[in-house]
Design a protein around this motif. Structure first.
Motif, PDB file in Angstrom:
ATOM      1  N   LEU A 130       2.029   3.679  -0.499  1.00 50.63           N
ATOM      2  CA  LEU A 130       2.607   3.528  -1.370  1.00 50.63           C
ATOM      3  C   LEU A 130       3.226   2.588  -2.129  1.00 50.63           C
ATOM      4  O   LEU A 130       3.849   1.645  -2.337  1.00 50.63           O
ATOM      5  CB  LEU A 130       3.915   4.646  -0.692  1.00 50.63           C
ATOM      6  N   TYR A 131       1.408   1.090  -1.926  1.00 51.44           N
ATOM      7  CA  TYR A 131       1.622   0.332  -2.055  1.00 51.44           C
ATOM      8  C   TYR A 131       0.573   0.175  -3.799  1.00 51.44           C
ATOM      9  O   TYR A 131      -0.383  -0.105  -3.554  1.00 51.44           O
ATOM     10  CB  TYR A 131       1.017  -0.675  -1.598  1.00 51.44           C
ATOM     11  N   PRO A 132       1.087  -0.510  -4.656  1.00 53.59           N
ATOM     12  CA  PRO A 132       0.046  -0.909  -5.721  1.00 53.59           C
ATOM     13  C   PRO A 132      -0.923  -1.702  -5.219  1.00 53.59           C
ATOM     14  O   PRO A 132      -1.732  -1.650  -6.454  1.00 53.59           O
ATOM     15  CB  PRO A 132       1.050  -1.094  -6.626  1.00 53.59           C
ATOM     16  N   HIS A 133      -0.757  -2.649  -5.264  1.00 57.09           N
ATOM     17  CA  HIS A 133      -1.088  -3.805  -5.127  1.00 57.09           C
ATOM     18  C   HIS A 133      -2.144  -4.053  -3.110  1.00 57.09           C
ATOM     19  O   HIS A 133      -1.051  -3.785  -2.136  1.00 57.09           O
ATOM     20  CB  HIS A 133      -0.430  -5.513  -4.907  1.00 57.09           C
ATOM     21  N   TYR A 134      -2.913  -4.830  -3.308  1.00 60.18           N
ATOM     22  CA  TYR A 134      -3.399  -5.313  -1.897  1.00 60.18           C
ATOM     23  C   TYR A 134      -2.613  -6.646  -0.864  1.00 60.18           C
ATOM     24  O   TYR A 134      -3.097  -7.238  -1.933  1.00 60.18           O
ATOM     25  CB  TYR A 134      -5.220  -4.771  -1.814  1.00 60.18           C
ATOM     26  N   ALA A 135      -2.455  -5.624   0.060  1.00 59.23           N
ATOM     27  CA  ALA A 135      -1.971  -7.526   0.270  1.00 59.23           C
ATOM     28  C   ALA A 135      -1.887  -6.807   2.345  1.00 59.23           C
ATOM     29  O   ALA A 135      -2.340  -5.916   2.246  1.00 59.23           O
ATOM     30  CB  ALA A 135      -0.381  -7.678   0.291  1.00 59.23           C
ATOM     31  N   MET A 136      -2.670  -7.769   2.785  1.00 63.39           N
ATOM     32  CA  MET A 136      -3.248  -7.758   4.234  1.00 63.39           C
ATOM     33  C   MET A 136      -1.997  -7.354   5.272  1.00 63.39           C
ATOM     34  O   MET A 136      -1.592  -6.253   5.399  1.00 63.39           O
ATOM     35  CB  MET A 136      -3.199  -8.943   5.196  1.00 63.39           C
ATOM     36  N   SER A 137      -0.238  -7.834   3.967  1.00 62.79           N
ATOM     37  CA  SER A 137       1.319  -7.171   5.401  1.00 62.79           C
ATOM     38  C   SER A 137       1.687  -5.974   4.206  1.00 62.79           C
ATOM     39  O   SER A 137       2.664  -5.811   5.075  1.00 62.79           O
ATOM     40  CB  SER A 137       1.977  -8.070   4.817  1.00 62.79           C
ATOM     41  N   SER A 138       0.655  -5.113   3.479  1.00 62.72           N
ATOM     42  CA  SER A 138       1.338  -4.014   3.596  1.00 62.72           C
ATOM     43  C   SER A 138       0.187  -2.822   3.101  1.00 62.72           C
ATOM     44  O   SER A 138       0.163  -2.051   4.284  1.00 62.72           O
ATOM     45  CB  SER A 138       1.893  -4.156   1.967  1.00 62.72           C
ATOM     46  N   TYR A 139      -0.098  -3.083   2.079  1.00 60.33           N
ATOM     47  CA  TYR A 139      -1.707  -1.735   1.732  1.00 60.33           C
ATOM     48  C   TYR A 139      -1.994  -1.790   2.854  1.00 60.33           C
ATOM     49  O   TYR A 139      -2.619  -1.015   3.752  1.00 60.33           O
ATOM     50  CB  TYR A 139      -2.094  -1.954   0.435  1.00 60.33           C
ATOM     51  N   GLU A 140      -2.731  -3.384   3.586  1.00 58.19           N
ATOM     52  CA  GLU A 140      -3.511  -3.153   4.698  1.00 58.19           C
ATOM     53  C   GLU A 140      -3.473  -2.648   6.350  1.00 58.19           C
ATOM     54  O   GLU A 140      -4.272  -2.328   6.709  1.00 58.19           O
ATOM     55  CB  GLU A 140      -4.160  -4.727   4.750  1.00 58.19           C
ATOM     56  N   THR A 141      -1.748  -2.865   6.316  1.00 56.18           N
ATOM     57  CA  THR A 141      -1.403  -2.921   7.851  1.00 56.18           C
ATOM     58  C   THR A 141      -1.220  -1.412   7.266  1.00 56.18           C
ATOM     59  O   THR A 141      -1.346  -0.620   8.930  1.00 56.18           O
ATOM     60  CB  THR A 141      -0.502  -3.413   8.311  1.00 56.18           C
ATOM     61  N   ALA A 142      -0.924  -0.607   6.716  1.00 54.38           N
ATOM     62  CA  ALA A 142      -0.668   0.599   6.631  1.00 54.38           C
ATOM     63  C   ALA A 142      -2.301   1.971   6.388  1.00 54.38           C
ATOM     64  O   ALA A 142      -1.841   2.937   7.501  1.00 54.38           O
ATOM     65  CB  ALA A 142      -0.855   1.171   5.293  1.00 54.38           C
ATOM     66  N   VAL A 143      -3.767   1.158   6.300  1.00 52.34           N
ATOM     67  CA  VAL A 143      -4.454   1.859   6.517  1.00 52.34           C
ATOM     68  C   VAL A 143      -4.481   1.572   7.423  1.00 52.34           C
ATOM     69  O   VAL A 143      -5.469   2.473   8.614  1.00 52.34           O
ATOM     70  CB  VAL A 143      -5.742   1.331   5.178  1.00 52.34           C
ATOM     71  N   ASP A 158     -11.768  13.288   8.386  1.00 54.78           N
ATOM     72  CA  ASP A 158     -12.188  12.880   8.087  1.00 54.78           C
ATOM     73  C   ASP A 158     -10.978  11.373   6.923  1.00 54.78           C
ATOM     74  O   ASP A 158     -10.076  12.599   6.495  1.00 54.78           O
ATOM     75  CB  ASP A 158     -13.314  13.214   6.834  1.00 54.78           C
ATOM     76  N   LEU A 159     -10.691  10.450   6.622  1.00 59.15           N
ATOM     77  CA  LEU A 159      -9.966  10.295   5.810  1.00 59.15           C
ATOM     78  C   LEU A 159     -10.826   9.302   4.925  1.00 59.15           C
ATOM     79  O   LEU A 159     -11.782   8.573   4.593  1.00 59.15           O
ATOM     80  CB  LEU A 159      -9.397   8.196   6.506  1.00 59.15           C
ATOM     81  N   THR A 160      -9.981   9.522   3.330  1.00 62.77           N
ATOM     82  CA  THR A 160      -9.879   8.992   1.888  1.00 62.77           C
ATOM     83  C   THR A 160      -8.818   8.526   1.919  1.00 62.77           C
ATOM     84  O   THR A 160      -7.178   8.489   1.935  1.00 62.77           O
ATOM     85  CB  THR A 160     -10.073   9.957   1.627  1.00 62.77           C
ATOM     86  N   PHE A 161      -8.372   7.109   1.870  1.00 62.42           N
ATOM     87  CA  PHE A 161      -8.096   6.223   0.882  1.00 62.42           C
ATOM     88  C   PHE A 161      -7.624   6.027   0.339  1.00 62.42           C
ATOM     89  O   PHE A 161      -8.362   5.252  -0.814  1.00 62.42           O
ATOM     90  CB  PHE A 161      -7.678   5.331   1.350  1.00 62.42           C
ATOM     91  N   GLN A 162      -6.573   6.282  -1.078  1.00 67.91           N
ATOM     92  CA  GLN A 162      -6.018   5.986  -2.135  1.00 67.91           C
ATOM     93  C   GLN A 162      -5.944   4.355  -2.684  1.00 67.91           C
ATOM     94  O   GLN A 162      -5.498   3.630  -1.543  1.00 67.91           O
ATOM     95  CB  GLN A 162      -4.801   6.209  -2.815  1.00 67.91           C
ATOM     96  N   PRO A 163      -6.851   3.604  -2.923  1.00 64.36           N
ATOM     97  CA  PRO A 163      -7.389   2.356  -2.914  1.00 64.36           C
ATOM     98  C   PRO A 163      -5.845   1.723  -4.203  1.00 64.36           C
ATOM     99  O   PRO A 163      -5.706   2.671  -5.007  1.00 64.36           O
ATOM    100  CB  PRO A 163      -8.570   2.072  -4.454  1.00 64.36           C
ATOM    101  N   PRO A 164      -5.873   0.402  -4.311  1.00 64.46           N
ATOM    102  CA  PRO A 164      -4.386   0.071  -5.124  1.00 64.46           C
ATOM    103  C   PRO A 164      -4.495   0.683  -6.367  1.00 64.46           C
ATOM    104  O   PRO A 164      -5.524   0.504  -7.030  1.00 64.46           O
ATOM    105  CB  PRO A 164      -5.231  -1.609  -4.997  1.00 64.46           C
ATOM    106  N   PHE A 165      -3.294   0.750  -6.789  1.00 67.84           N
ATOM    107  CA  PHE A 165      -3.597   1.335  -8.313  1.00 67.84           C
ATOM    108  C   PHE A 165      -2.953   0.384  -9.443  1.00 67.84           C
ATOM    109  O   PHE A 165      -1.785   0.838  -9.920  1.00 67.84           O
ATOM    110  CB  PHE A 165      -3.190   2.466  -8.524  1.00 67.84           C
ATOM    111  N   TYR A 166      -3.001  -1.412  -9.174  1.00 66.33           N
ATOM    112  CA  TYR A 166      -2.503  -2.143  -9.966  1.00 66.33           C
ATOM    113  C   TYR A 166      -2.386  -1.765 -11.669  1.00 66.33           C
ATOM    114  O   TYR A 166      -1.102  -2.377 -12.002  1.00 66.33           O
ATOM    115  CB  TYR A 166      -1.833  -3.555  -9.268  1.00 66.33           C
ATOM    116  N   ASP A 167      -3.320  -1.347 -11.640  1.00 63.79           N
ATOM    117  CA  ASP A 167      -3.626  -1.440 -13.430  1.00 63.79           C
ATOM    118  C   ASP A 167      -4.212  -0.247 -13.565  1.00 63.79           C
ATOM    119  O   ASP A 167      -4.102  -0.214 -14.386  1.00 63.79           O
ATOM    120  CB  ASP A 167      -5.137  -2.448 -13.118  1.00 63.79           C
TER     121      ASP A 167
END
Length: 357
Positions: A130-143, A158-167
């Motif tokens: 639940l992070y719109p933007h890619y940051a190693m301290s938020s999105y990446e650590t959750a993944v 099997d895992l599929t991750f929602q990509p950052p959705f900032y735009d």
């Protein structure tokens, strides 16, 4: 060996940041220890990271943080947890697959959510950080946390991750709709305050080592590194929002909040900007924090209380904080759209990882 003809059972896992169990200093200390010893949050070498956390942060910060949490705590508990649980329930009503919630730090844990999904037969899991933007301290650590916990468990998915959705246009539309009543009022300026990160985090996401933060307009020029560049992505959200809402360039700006330590963080800083705005003729201010989808300590207390006080004491007259998306119907629409795209096989699961020390 798995049977290729076996019908797959899909499921959804929402992952948010987390919260202490209570406002008790001990619970806050436990939460902060897990959070701050994450190498994607404090990315110094392990010996330095643990020394900084245990010798300089944990002896005093938990008490101050506990007092801040007490200001926002509700009868139901932590706002972030309560809101995230409500969003999970609303999404469950929209889709025909199991939906569970986990926190990167604290409870409900990623491990417990994975076990619960596995007990329902899920073997094809869609994870939405639940992070719109890619940051190693938020999105990446959750993944990374989901992958690490799954690897320790006696079952496979099997895992599929929602990509950052900032735009994503639907996300931008939801943001604009959530702020509509505030933008219809008379205001001088809109401030977009995003959670800050150290400059070195941005540079780590630049494999060339010679693009990010090297020029004033690096975020505007198209470049492959933007897929991992938090700074570009928060600017892109802001530009898209302003364009959709019809806010002219001179009536909005972008800042960063919540810095920690003495290393250079992304600028300009929110607190310093709020103190200067009234002297520049900005008296009626609208503030948003699009990096957060759920209201939490950083939005309710840091912006809504401390930020408001800083602005008004400096001569400001009106301070209007737009709530996060929380359980706004259009935000639930966005989450439902993501699940539909997963079910239709429309997502490409590509996740570069910033190397850790």
């Amino acid at each position: 060996m798995s049977n290729p003809n076996k019908q797959r059972t899909r499921g959804v896992l929402l992952v948010n940041l987390g919260s202490p169990e209570s406002t008790d200093v001990g619970d806050v200390r436990t939460y902060l220890r897990e959070f701050l010893t994450d190498p994607r949050v404090l990315d110094n070498p392990a010996p330095i990271r643990h020394a900084v956390v245990n010798l300089f942060i944990l002896p005093s910060r938990p008490k101050d943080s506990a007092e801040a949490y007490e200001k926002i705590w509700t009868e139901e508990g932590s706002p972030l947890i309560v809101i995230s649980e409500r969003v999970t329930e609303l999404l469950r009503e929209r889709v025909d697959v199991p939906v569970e919630l986990a926190m990167r730090y604290g409870n409900p844990s990623v491990k417990s959510a994975l076990r619960k999904l596995a007990s329902m037969g899920v073997d094809d899991l869609f994870v939405i950080p639940l992070y719109p933007h890619y940051a190693m301290s938020s999105y990446e650590t959750a993944v990374a946390k989901v992958k690490d916990e799954l690897a320790k468990l006696p079952f496979r998915m099997d895992l599929t991750f929602q990509p950052p959705f900032y735009d994503d246009p639907a996300y931008i539309d939801a943001l604009v709709d959530s702020a509509k009543e505030y933008l219809e009022q008379d205001y001088d300026h809109v401030l977009f305050s995003y959670h800050g990160v150290p400059e070195r985090h941005i540079k780590k996401g630049d494999p060339s080592g010679c693009y990010c933060l090297q020029t004033a307009d690096c975020c505007r020029k198209k470049n492959p590194v933007h897929g991992m560049c938090y700074r570009h992505q928060v600017h892109a959200t802001t530009w898209a929002f302003a364009d959709k809402a019809g806010i002219p360039p001179e009536k909005y700006s972008l800042t960063f909040q919540s810095r920690l330590g003495r290393d250079p963080w992304l600028t300009p800083y929110t607190d310093k900007t709020l103190e200067r705005m009234p002297s520049k003729g900005i008296k009626k201010l609208v503030v948003m924090s699009p990096a957060f989808v759920s209201d939490c300590l950083e939005t309710i207390e840091e912006l809504g209380m401390e930020g408001r006080e800083d602005f008004l004491e400096a001569g400001g007259e009106e301070f209007h904080l737009v709530p996060c998306l929380n359980d706004h119907p259009k935000w639930i629409d966005v989450l439902e759209k993501f699940v539909r795209e997963f079910e239709e096989g429309a997502l490409v699961d590509e996740h570069p990882v910033i190397p850790q020390p």
